[in-house]
Design a protein around this motif. Structure first.
Motif, PDB file in Angstrom:
ATOM      1  N   LYS A  66       0.822  -1.221   0.000  1.00 13.40           N
ATOM      2  CA  LYS A  66       0.000   0.000   0.000  1.00 13.40           C
ATOM      3  C   LYS A  66       0.849   1.261   0.000  1.00 13.40           C
ATOM      4  O   LYS A  66       0.527   2.237   0.685  1.00 13.40           O
ATOM      5  N   GLN A  67       1.932   1.242  -0.732  1.00 10.60           N
ATOM      6  CA  GLN A  67       2.771   2.435  -0.854  1.00 10.60           C
ATOM      7  C   GLN A  67       2.211   3.288  -1.987  1.00 10.60           C
ATOM      8  O   GLN A  67       2.383   2.962  -3.158  1.00 10.60           O
ATOM      9  N   ARG A  68       1.563   4.376  -1.622  1.00  6.82           N
ATOM     10  CA  ARG A  68       0.817   5.117  -2.625  1.00  6.82           C
ATOM     11  C   ARG A  68       1.715   5.929  -3.556  1.00  6.82           C
ATOM     12  O   ARG A  68       1.295   6.332  -4.633  1.00  6.82           O
ATOM     13  N   TRP A  69       2.959   6.146  -3.142  1.00  4.35           N
ATOM     14  CA  TRP A  69       3.826   6.921  -4.025  1.00  4.35           C
ATOM     15  C   TRP A  69       4.183   6.173  -5.294  1.00  4.35           C
ATOM     16  O   TRP A  69       4.657   6.756  -6.263  1.00  4.35           O
ATOM     17  N   ARG A  70       3.952   4.857  -5.284  1.00  9.38           N
ATOM     18  CA  ARG A  70       4.356   4.069  -6.433  1.00  9.38           C
ATOM     19  C   ARG A  70       3.616   4.455  -7.708  1.00  9.38           C
ATOM     20  O   ARG A  70       4.116   4.261  -8.804  1.00  9.38           O
ATOM     21  N   THR A  71       2.390   5.009  -7.554  1.00 10.22           N
ATOM     22  CA  THR A  71       1.549   5.271  -8.725  1.00 10.22           C
ATOM     23  C   THR A  71       2.240   6.126  -9.775  1.00 10.22           C
ATOM     24  O   THR A  71       2.041   5.921 -10.959  1.00 10.22           O
ATOM     25  N   ALA A  72       3.069   7.079  -9.349  1.00 10.85           N
ATOM     26  CA  ALA A  72       3.670   7.984 -10.313  1.00 10.85           C
ATOM     27  C   ALA A  72       4.754   7.313 -11.132  1.00 10.85           C
ATOM     28  O   ALA A  72       5.016   7.715 -12.263  1.00 10.85           O
ATOM     29  N   VAL A  73       5.394   6.317 -10.579  1.00  8.64           N
ATOM     30  CA  VAL A  73       6.518   5.713 -11.298  1.00  8.64           C
ATOM     31  C   VAL A  73       6.243   4.289 -11.759  1.00  8.64           C
ATOM     32  O   VAL A  73       7.056   3.705 -12.478  1.00  8.64           O
ATOM     33  N   SER A  74       5.072   3.722 -11.386  1.00  4.31           N
ATOM     34  CA  SER A  74       4.882   2.295 -11.670  1.00  4.31           C
ATOM     35  C   SER A  74       4.848   2.016 -13.173  1.00  4.31           C
ATOM     36  O   SER A  74       5.426   1.046 -13.635  1.00  4.31           O
ATOM     37  N   ARG A  75       4.170   2.882 -13.938  1.00  5.82           N
ATOM     38  CA  ARG A  75       4.048   2.614 -15.369  1.00  5.82           C
ATOM     39  C   ARG A  75       5.412   2.570 -16.046  1.00  5.82           C
ATOM     40  O   ARG A  75       5.714   1.654 -16.806  1.00  5.82           O
ATOM     41  N   THR A  76       6.239   3.559 -15.761  1.00  2.00           N
ATOM     42  CA  THR A  76       7.585   3.602 -16.329  1.00  2.00           C
ATOM     43  C   THR A  76       8.340   2.333 -15.975  1.00  2.00           C
ATOM     44  O   THR A  76       8.975   1.699 -16.825  1.00  2.00           O
ATOM     45  N   ALA A  77       8.269   1.971 -14.698  1.00  2.00           N
ATOM     46  CA  ALA A  77       9.027   0.821 -14.231  1.00  2.00           C
ATOM     47  C   ALA A  77       8.537  -0.457 -14.896  1.00  2.00           C
ATOM     48  O   ALA A  77       9.332  -1.328 -15.256  1.00  2.00           O
ATOM     49  N   VAL A  88      13.531   8.057 -14.880  1.00  2.00           N
ATOM     50  CA  VAL A  88      12.500   8.960 -14.345  1.00  2.00           C
ATOM     51  C   VAL A  88      13.028  10.395 -14.275  1.00  2.00           C
ATOM     52  O   VAL A  88      12.301  11.351 -14.555  1.00  2.00           O
ATOM     53  N   ILE A  89      14.293  10.530 -13.935  1.00  2.00           N
ATOM     54  CA  ILE A  89      14.847  11.883 -13.826  1.00  2.00           C
ATOM     55  C   ILE A  89      14.848  12.565 -15.191  1.00  2.00           C
ATOM     56  O   ILE A  89      14.504  13.749 -15.317  1.00  2.00           O
ATOM     57  N   ILE A  90      15.181  11.803 -16.226  1.00  4.32           N
ATOM     58  CA  ILE A  90      15.133  12.394 -17.568  1.00  4.32           C
ATOM     59  C   ILE A  90      13.689  12.679 -17.958  1.00  4.32           C
ATOM     60  O   ILE A  90      13.356  13.760 -18.446  1.00  4.32           O
ATOM     61  N   MET A  91      12.834  11.703 -17.693  1.00 14.56           N
ATOM     62  CA  MET A  91      11.457  11.790 -18.168  1.00 14.56           C
ATOM     63  C   MET A  91      10.682  12.942 -17.551  1.00 14.56           C
ATOM     64  O   MET A  91       9.963  13.650 -18.239  1.00 14.56           O
ATOM     65  N   ARG A  92      10.854  13.136 -16.259  1.00 18.96           N
ATOM     66  CA  ARG A  92      10.079  14.190 -15.604  1.00 18.96           C
ATOM     67  C   ARG A  92      10.481  15.542 -16.125  1.00 18.96           C
ATOM     68  O   ARG A  92       9.688  16.483 -16.150  1.00 18.96           O
ATOM     69  N   GLU A 105       7.107  17.281 -13.276  1.00 15.82           N
ATOM     70  CA  GLU A 105       7.651  17.560 -11.944  1.00 15.82           C
ATOM     71  C   GLU A 105       6.578  17.573 -10.859  1.00 15.82           C
ATOM     72  O   GLU A 105       6.872  17.326  -9.698  1.00 15.82           O
ATOM     73  N   ASN A 106       5.332  17.869 -11.250  1.00 15.18           N
ATOM     74  CA  ASN A 106       4.275  17.901 -10.248  1.00 15.18           C
ATOM     75  C   ASN A 106       3.802  16.513  -9.853  1.00 15.18           C
ATOM     76  O   ASN A 106       3.182  16.334  -8.814  1.00 15.18           O
ATOM     77  N   TYR A 107       4.059  15.555 -10.703  1.00 17.06           N
ATOM     78  CA  TYR A 107       3.590  14.193 -10.432  1.00 17.06           C
ATOM     79  C   TYR A 107       4.713  13.334  -9.887  1.00 17.06           C
ATOM     80  O   TYR A 107       4.521  12.571  -8.954  1.00 17.06           O
ATOM     81  N   ILE A 108       5.883  13.437 -10.544  1.00 18.99           N
ATOM     82  CA  ILE A 108       7.048  12.731 -10.021  1.00 18.99           C
ATOM     83  C   ILE A 108       7.853  13.771  -9.261  1.00 18.99           C
ATOM     84  O   ILE A 108       8.679  14.473  -9.817  1.00 18.99           O
ATOM     85  N   THR A 109       7.573  13.860  -7.972  1.00 16.59           N
ATOM     86  CA  THR A 109       8.140  14.971  -7.206  1.00 16.59           C
ATOM     87  C   THR A 109       9.476  14.564  -6.597  1.00 16.59           C
ATOM     88  O   THR A 109       9.924  13.429  -6.721  1.00 16.59           O
ATOM     89  N   LEU A 143      20.852  16.117  -9.409  1.00 20.50           N
ATOM     90  CA  LEU A 143      22.108  15.859 -10.118  1.00 20.50           C
ATOM     91  C   LEU A 143      22.857  14.700  -9.460  1.00 20.50           C
ATOM     92  O   LEU A 143      23.279  13.753 -10.130  1.00 20.50           O
ATOM     93  N   ALA A 144      22.994  14.783  -8.127  1.00 19.04           N
ATOM     94  CA  ALA A 144      23.718  13.723  -7.413  1.00 19.04           C
ATOM     95  C   ALA A 144      23.034  12.383  -7.627  1.00 19.04           C
ATOM     96  O   ALA A 144      23.692  11.374  -7.891  1.00 19.04           O
ATOM     97  N   THR A 145      21.702  12.382  -7.529  1.00 16.61           N
ATOM     98  CA  THR A 145      20.970  11.140  -7.720  1.00 16.61           C
ATOM     99  C   THR A 145      21.227  10.561  -9.103  1.00 16.61           C
ATOM    100  O   THR A 145      21.461   9.364  -9.265  1.00 16.61           O
ATOM    101  N   PHE A 146      21.185  11.445 -10.082  1.00 16.16           N
ATOM    102  CA  PHE A 146      21.371  11.001 -11.466  1.00 16.16           C
ATOM    103  C   PHE A 146      22.743  10.344 -11.632  1.00 16.16           C
ATOM    104  O   PHE A 146      22.866   9.246 -12.175  1.00 16.16           O
ATOM    105  N   ILE A 147      23.772  11.018 -11.120  1.00 14.62           N
ATOM    106  CA  ILE A 147      25.129  10.491 -11.269  1.00 14.62           C
ATOM    107  C   ILE A 147      25.266   9.158 -10.536  1.00 14.62           C
ATOM    108  O   ILE A 147      25.734   8.164 -11.090  1.00 14.62           O
TER     109      ILE A 147
END
Lengths: 392, 648
Positions: free
Chosen positions: B102-113, B277-281, B287-291, B368-372
């Protein structure tokens, strides 16, 4: 009744009947111990019985803290309305810690590898690692931080329920991450030290994680039983079938996780068929047949079928049935880890070993019930209390 | 509606309504792709072309064009295979395990994944195929009655389990992804003006109408598939690890391999999700959905899995030392200071050390750090597989057979080719389908942004529609249209309590509680899943036992013919496969979803914010005052429109 504005206090009543019951349990333990001593059982066997039963409750109380720490880190709220239960379980930890410290001061009384000439020649690294002084030192290193962190987490948890201060939530997260990081390493190493080294010839890289799965599983199973017990006595009325369902899911998935690790470890050794590795399981599967298969059935088979459907996970009867099976299975599991490595033990546990288990259970219940009766069962001040009640 | 504490950060930023959500998430599909998209697909296609050329060379010339030798008989191909499978793990983890949790944050990234999973598994499957040398004979690995005996495949072999695991994993992931996509394709269908597009999207959406029962079954189906996919995802990489661990080669034969590989897989998969996801957003302005909260949460996952991988490294080294097994320990020493030491140390650095930076909130919330770091983890996890595979092989038991393996240009070309395929496929997917699940975002929208503003005005007049003559009501249905789920629920409760005959409810996403109000009979999909799974289990087990114990007894490592422990992996895979296929097809059949069916939704909901209640009257209750009552309730509960539907 609007549950959102419901903030009463509720205290567990440690009734006279219950007290007598608990003391009878402890008495059985003492009688069993004296029976064993008077009948001339070898000291090693008695100590092993104490070790197994103590470690059994040590894992359960450890799992109580671990459960709370995980909930802090994940920021969940569903557990809040029964959080006193894992706290009560974890309050037993100092008792178990003291006993294991006492047992490990002189490991030579239990462990076969102390001053073993064979080991020092054949396995110099093992001999070095299992040097008694170093071993005792490690035991202290595990027990003390676990005890300190678990009491800190519990203290913060209790204060949070009264003040509802969000700052405390952050402190809780801090201590919880320290606890989880520390125990992520030490549950593995301590399992190697305390349990795997009983068979000093044998080794398995998965052993630490496997034992951890058993610890966590038995902890959550006892929480489930305690929650069901309180509910049956009329407490925790705010706890609804959704909470029970999630608790059931916890037990169910951990049971599958345990079985997965059991299978991984057993299967790779069976498939590789290297004599040094296989001998461990060969002994257990042939000389300890009942317990060996009973372990799998009780820890995995019974809970799997009992908790498969959502309907049954919402019913106390099924939850308790599955959890009881797991608690029996955990004892089998521990007995299998320890007893075959001790030459004095037998393939079927003796009556005095079971009696001593009952005694330890009595002490455990005494500590847990005392904790429950001295704290408010409803943490109505907790910042996530409302969210927990509305858990769907 | 779910109650959420005010302490929680919102999952969606900015005040929005359903229409805006729909518009935002459809924009990448409906607008022309930008310059960057063309550049990116150009690069990916060129990379893909390199792969095509390399495959041609491999097949035409043979495996000899690779850098393999007698001692190191598989290396880069299996490394790539394991790496790609690992990347595929995050998709199912996010969509299945986090759904159960029941992790609701998954909805924004589940399709991509999920999309990533499908393409990654395809890339992975390519390597065993091409390594066969004669890939057109791939069907030899399928157990089918043949004229060679019949000679069956060896069900005791980890490579055969692999085939079943990957096949099942691909099928179930595809079903999961596609059934989730269906409602969103229907939204695209309702929005498009082009007739061709509408036709194509209607075929692809299987005629989804968003009716009450469809949503009810859809919800149950996704729970079932999540329940099946969770153990599946664990089993797949465990079986991949058994490719190595069932052997008795030092460095491979380690009991910790199954969970260690699974955690590594989830680790690398999350790293790849982060990268994408970082590129896609940025590109699609999501940015409002994948925060930042999503990025941070996934960084925490990277920290957790990375640390566990680190503990597994430590365990392996310790056990090799502790065991006093000279072969095990020499492999470890060879990794640390042998010819491949650079790769080993880089692997440690990238996988176990760098993720520790995520303890700092500043690093966790820095894009940036996350991306690298995410890219470094991707590299590190590739190195991990390479190190495990090559260092255990290249120093054989006989020092005269010791060699060094260096990949040939053709092998590198093949790997680049799969990267090209992966990104091409992903870019095409991102152009034609919504990259964030519209329906799922809507279902968490109300809770996550506490301020809600429905922009629909309530019915102004009591009777916006001129009532026709009384007798002509027969065979007509009333549509009461809402634009807010709470108003819909309120209205429905009143209609039901006054015994109006509610025929159906059409909604843009699944609404909890509607099923109970209308007293809907529970779907029997879980039973279907259970029985089909049981049939799969029995089939798999009995077939393998029959083959190896009776029809073609095979001496395998001196073990008994009936070694049922070896049959468990395939039995499990077939259980999941049967169960998933049966429940998805029952879902399609019962919900009348087939390619080419027309949607039964009486309105075309091009904004994705219409909630329609369909009410029918029988002859006896069709009276003026009852119609008036209907209008009154609709007015009270804030309906935006009432229409009369002509029944055909």
């Amino acid at each position: 009744m609007n549950i959102n504005n419901y903030a009463p206090s509720e205290r567990f009543n440690f009734t006279r009947g219950l007290r007598i019951f608990v003391f009878v349990l402890i008495l059985i333990g003492i009688v069993s111990l004296s029976y064993a001593v008077l009948n001339g059982y070898p000291l090693k066997r008695i100590l092993v019985a104490i070790f197994v039963n103590n470690f059994y409750f040590l894992s359960i109380s450890f799992a109580g803290t671990f459960f709370i720490a995980v909930q802090y880190l994940a920021g969940t709220s569903w557990y809040v309305c029964f959080k006193r239960v894992p706290e009560a379980i974890s309050s037993y930890f100092p008792v178990a810690g003291l006993v294991i410290l006492a047992l490990c001061i002189d490991p030579g009384r239990i462990y076969p590898w102390v001053h073993s000439a064979e080991l020092s020649v054949k396995f110099p690294n093992k001999f070095l690692y299992l040097e008694p002084g170093f071993f005792t030192f490690r035991t202290v290193i595990y027990i003390l931080p676990w005890a300190i962190l678990s009491s800190l987490i519990k203290k913060i948890s209790l204060r949070l329920d009264i003040s509802g201060d969000v700052k405390l939530l952050k402190h809780g997260v801090l201590y919880s991450s320290a606890f989880v990081v520390f125990s992520a390493i030490t549950t593995s190493t301590s399992s190697w030290d305390w349990l795997m080294s009983i068979e000093p010839h044998w080794y398995s890289a998965l052993f630490g994680w496997y034992n951890f799965a058993g610890m966590f599983l038995s902890g959550v199973a006892s929480m489930t039983i305690l929650v069901s017990f309180l509910k049956a006595r009329g407490y925790l009325s705010l706890l609804n079938e959704n909470h029970l369902n999630d608790l059931g899911k916890y037990v169910f998935s951990l049971s599958i996780f345990w079985a997965y690790l059991w299978y991984s470890q057993f299967f790779i050794i069976w498939y590789g068929n290297i004599p040094e590795e296989v001998s461990y399981f060969f002994k257990r599967a042939h000389d300890y047949e009942v317990i060996f298969y009973g372990n799998i059935i009780a820890n995995f088979g019974i809970p799997f079928f009992l908790l498969l459907s959502k309907k049954s996970r919402q019913r106390v009867v099924y939850l308790v049935g599955a959890s009881l099976a797991i608690l029996v299975g955990r004892w089998f599991d521990l007995y299998l880890m320890v007893a075959p490595g001790i030459s004095e033990a037998k393939s079927i546990p003796d009556i005095f070993e079971i009696g001593m288990f009952v005694g330890f259970l009595g002490v455990f219940m005494l500590v847990v019930f005392r904790f429950l009766s001295s704290n408010n069962l409803i943490p109505s001040g907790h910042p996530y209390f409302k969210e927990s009640l509305n858990h769907t | 509606m779910k109650f959420v504490s005010h302490l929680r950060e919102p999952l969606i930023l900015g005040v929005k309504n359903y229409k805006q959500v729909t518009d935002d998430l459809c924009v990448n599909v409906e607008s022309k792709p930008g310059k960057y998209w063309y550049i990116a697909i150009g690069i990916s296609l060129s990379a893909f072309l390199i792969g095509v050329i390399s495959s041609f060379i491999t097949i035409y010339e043979g495996i000899g064009t690779w850098g393999l030798n007698k001692t190191v008989n598989w290396a880069m191909d299996i490394t790539n295979f394991v790496w790609w499978i690992g990347i595929g793990h995050a998709g199912t983890f996010i969509s299945a395990i986090l759904l159960i949790l029941k992790q609701r944050w998954r909805t924004a990234v589940s399709r991509t994944a999920e999309a990533m999973t499908i393409f990654a598994v395809m890339c992975a499957g390519f390597f065993p195929l091409i390594h066969m040398g004669r890939p057109w004979l791939f069907f030899y690995i399928i157990p089918y009655p043949n004229t060679r005996g019949p000679l069956w495949v060896n069900f005791n072999s980890a490579l055969v389990w692999d085939f079943f695991a990957i096949f099942t994993y691909f099928t179930v992931s595809l079903l999961f992804w596609y059934t989730g996509l269906i409602p969103d394709i229907a939204t695209l269908r309702d929005r498009t003006k082009s007739r061709l597009r509408r036709f194509v999207y209607n075929v692809l959406s299987f005629g989804w109408s968003g009716s009450l029962k469809q949503w009810h079954r859809h919800e149950v189906l996704s729970t079932i598939l999540a329940g099946l996919a969770t153990p599946l995802v664990v089993s797949v990489h465990s079986i991949v690890s058994l490719d190595f661990a069932t052997s008795v080669i030092p460095g491979w034969h380690s009991t910790i391999f199954p969970p260690y590989f699974v955690i590594g897989a989830i680790f690398s998969g999350f790293a790849m999700v982060q990268t994408l996801v970082i590129i896609m957003r940025k590109v699609f302005k999501l940015e409002n959905y994948i925060t930042l909260k999503h990025i941070e949460t996934m960084n925490k996952m990277l920290l957790l899995t990375g640390s566990l991988v680190g503990i597994a490294y430590f365990t392996e080294i310790f056990m090799a030392w502790y065991s006093n097994n000279p072969y095990e320990f020499s492999v470890v020493l060879n990794r640390i200071k042998g010819p491949y030491r650079w790769l080993y140390w880089l692997m440690l650095l990238f996988n176990a050390i760098f993720p520790q930076l995520f303890w700092l909130k500043r690093v966790r919330t820095s894009i940036l750090a996350t991306f690298i770091i995410s890219i470094l983890i991707n590299v590190g996890m590739w190195l991990e597989r390479f190190v495990i595979i090559v260092t255990s092989l290249h120093r054989d038991y006989l020092p005269s057979s010791w060699t060094i393996y260096i990949p040939s240009i053709v092998e590198i070309g093949l790997f680049i080719g799969t990267l090209g395929f992966f990104f091409t496929a992903f870019l095409i997917f991102a152009k034609f389908f919504p990259v964030v699940s519209i329906a799922e975002i809507k279902s968490i929208f109300k809770v996550s942004s506490e301020v809600v503003k429905g922009d629909g005005k309530p019915v102004k007049d009591n009777k916006p529609v001129e009532l026709p003559r009384f007798s002509s009501f027969r065979g007509q249905q009333f549509m009461i249209i809402y634009n807010d789920e709470n108003k819909l629920i309120e209205g429905l409760k009143k209609f039901v309590s006054l015994n109006f005959k509610v025929v159906d409810v059409f909604t843009p996403f699944h609404i909890h509680g509607v099923d109970e109000i209308l007293n809907l009979k529970k779907t029997r999909l879980p039973k279907v899943a259970f029985f089909a799974g049981s049939i799969g289990a029995v089939t798999g087990f009995v077939f393998q036992s029959w083959v190896h114990a009776l029809d073609w007894p095979m001496n395998f490592g001196g073990k008994p013919y009936f070694s049922f422990l070896s049959f468990i992996p395939i039995t499990f895979e077939l259980t999941v496969l049967f169960s998933a296929l049966a429940s998805v097809f029952s879902f399609f059949y019962r919900s009348k979803l087939f390619p080419g069916v027309k949607s039964r939704n009486p309105i075309i909901d091009d904004a994705g914010d219409k909630f329609v209640v369909l009410i029918d009257f029988d002859e006896f209750s069709l009276r003026r005052e009852i119609i008036d009552k209907l209008y009154e309730i609709a007015f009270e509960t804030g309906a935006i429109e009432i229409k009369i539907k002509q029944e055909k």
